[in-house]
Design a protein around this motif. Sequence first.
Motif, PDB file in Angstrom:
ATOM      1  N   PRO A 406       0.808  -1.225   0.000  1.00  9.78           N
ATOM      2  CA  PRO A 406       0.000   0.000   0.000  1.00  9.78           C
ATOM      3  C   PRO A 406       0.838   1.272   0.000  1.00  9.78           C
ATOM      4  O   PRO A 406       0.436   2.286  -0.576  1.00  9.78           O
ATOM      5  N   ALA A 407       2.026   1.238   0.627  1.00 12.37           N
ATOM      6  CA  ALA A 407       2.882   2.427   0.648  1.00 12.37           C
ATOM      7  C   ALA A 407       3.340   2.795  -0.765  1.00 12.37           C
ATOM      8  O   ALA A 407       3.337   3.968  -1.149  1.00 12.37           O
ATOM      9  N   LEU A 408       3.719   1.795  -1.554  1.00 11.01           N
ATOM     10  CA  LEU A 408       4.156   2.047  -2.925  1.00 11.01           C
ATOM     11  C   LEU A 408       3.004   2.531  -3.805  1.00 11.01           C
ATOM     12  O   LEU A 408       3.217   3.221  -4.793  1.00 11.01           O
ATOM     13  N   TRP A 409       1.788   2.155  -3.461  1.00 14.34           N
ATOM     14  CA  TRP A 409       0.624   2.589  -4.236  1.00 14.34           C
ATOM     15  C   TRP A 409       0.213   4.017  -3.862  1.00 14.34           C
ATOM     16  O   TRP A 409      -0.111   4.825  -4.737  1.00 14.34           O
ATOM     17  N   PRO A 412       3.452   7.547  -4.163  1.00 16.16           N
ATOM     18  CA  PRO A 412       3.684   8.237  -5.441  1.00 16.16           C
ATOM     19  C   PRO A 412       2.514   9.123  -5.877  1.00 16.16           C
ATOM     20  O   PRO A 412       2.715  10.085  -6.632  1.00 16.16           O
ATOM     21  N   GLN A 413       1.298   8.821  -5.396  1.00 14.00           N
ATOM     22  CA  GLN A 413       0.159   9.668  -5.740  1.00 14.00           C
ATOM     23  C   GLN A 413       0.307  11.059  -5.124  1.00 14.00           C
ATOM     24  O   GLN A 413      -0.212  12.043  -5.658  1.00 14.00           O
ATOM     25  N   TRP A 414       1.027  11.136  -3.991  1.00 10.93           N
ATOM     26  CA  TRP A 414       1.226  12.414  -3.316  1.00 10.93           C
ATOM     27  C   TRP A 414       2.512  13.101  -3.767  1.00 10.93           C
ATOM     28  O   TRP A 414       2.530  14.315  -3.953  1.00 10.93           O
ATOM     29  N   TRP A 415       3.603  12.328  -3.953  1.00  6.74           N
ATOM     30  CA  TRP A 415       4.921  12.915  -4.195  1.00  6.74           C
ATOM     31  C   TRP A 415       5.577  12.448  -5.494  1.00  6.74           C
ATOM     32  O   TRP A 415       6.769  12.693  -5.698  1.00  6.74           O
ATOM     33  N   GLY A 416       4.862  11.758  -6.348  1.00  8.30           N
ATOM     34  CA  GLY A 416       5.415  11.341  -7.630  1.00  8.30           C
ATOM     35  C   GLY A 416       6.585  10.387  -7.484  1.00  8.30           C
ATOM     36  O   GLY A 416       6.563   9.471  -6.650  1.00  8.30           O
TER      37      GLY A 416
END
Length: 451
Positions: A406-409, A412-416
């Motif tokens: 879940p962290a990898l998902w 990146p949505q927040w910080w690219g």
Amino acid sequence: MNRKNLHDLNTLPVKTLFWRYVTPSIAGMLVVGLYIVVDGIFVGRYVGSHALAAINLIYPVILLQIGLGSMISMGAATRISMLQGAGKIKQARQALSNTILIITALGIALPVIGISQQESILRLLNADHDPAVLLEARSYLSLMLWGGMVTIGQMAVIYLLRNDGRPKLVTALVTAGALSNIALNYLFVVQLGWGLAGTASATLLIEGLITLSGLVYFFSRYANLRMSLADLRPHWQSMPSMLGLGFSSLLMELNLAFLLLAHNYQLLKYGKGADIAAYAVAGYTEAVFILLVHGLALGMQPILSHATGAGQQQRLAQTLSYGLKVSLLLSFVLLALVQFFPQAIATLYAGQDQTLISSASQALQLHLFALPFDGVIIVGVIGLQAMALTRLSLFGTLGKTLVLIPALWLMPQWWGVNGVYTALPVVNVAIGIMISWVLWRELRRLKIICA
């Protein structure tokens, strides 16, 4: 294991014994780390960033092979040490026989299965996103699949020679291999222009020589646990327990393979192909750190396993506690190097490619900020395995994967792309804290028993 080695394991002060086993193990892993650095330097400087990206995309398959090798080697080393600690030499020889036969079977199965599915594997790994990357990835993958037996075999040699009381021989073999790797990379990559195929050929040739040397040793009069051709037959009943002791090592490498695959997928989604090369530089550097801490943990393994088999609770607690302190010191030193000198590290691989140096420097600082926690996880998982506490070691390996998905998902949505780089270290902090609690509880239990 001869009587002198057994006597030393039972009587020498823990710190003296610790450094006797750990120093050559770390030295050996340093040399293995030199393999990685040399490969990365030659590929980055003389083939290009597309080749670095190809290695990074293909490496999950290599990690699968390494995982199988770790399971077999760690399981066999732990089983043999415990049997020798209990005085069961015949059963220890049977475990060594099983190790040789399993490696041979895998060496046949891996290329048969892998080569037939090669194009599907390349598509699954997204190696076909760029024609230049695909060309290098195809030749690299093919050679590494054919050489699976020696990749696994040389790992077993390093583990088992050390367990047989020959840590200096291990150091000599891997040192000679590392120096030969430099020469062969120069010949194959620079002079002959073979690209990644040259790097793979150099690696496999050296691994094959180390594997052959170890095989010859265990059938010679110099081996303490000497084999004969008559001993070389399967012992089916003991195989599951032996492999079970090393199962956490397989899961650890599969975890790394899956995480690398997930990182590559997210980097291509939120960034571009060049970010794969930058992540590869961070990955090479991280691999050197992991090997160093693995060397520390694997050097502890014979001491921990022997103490477990011999019921020496106090020596068990002292070894584990001291090993954790040394790993933390090593982790903080390496963390300082990465944070203060990222450009110098990136330049080793990128040469004059300023774009790659800039992006790789950022990747290094973000992706490796949690090295001390990663060190605790590695020493903790391998230490618990060596003590035959398999379920507790599985907790560290599986927990890391379950939290990181879940962290990898999300990140990146927040910080690219920066979210991709920081997902793993954030998870390492959380899992490292939990592993620390497990180890503290185990140390407390051992001290109560000793009181």
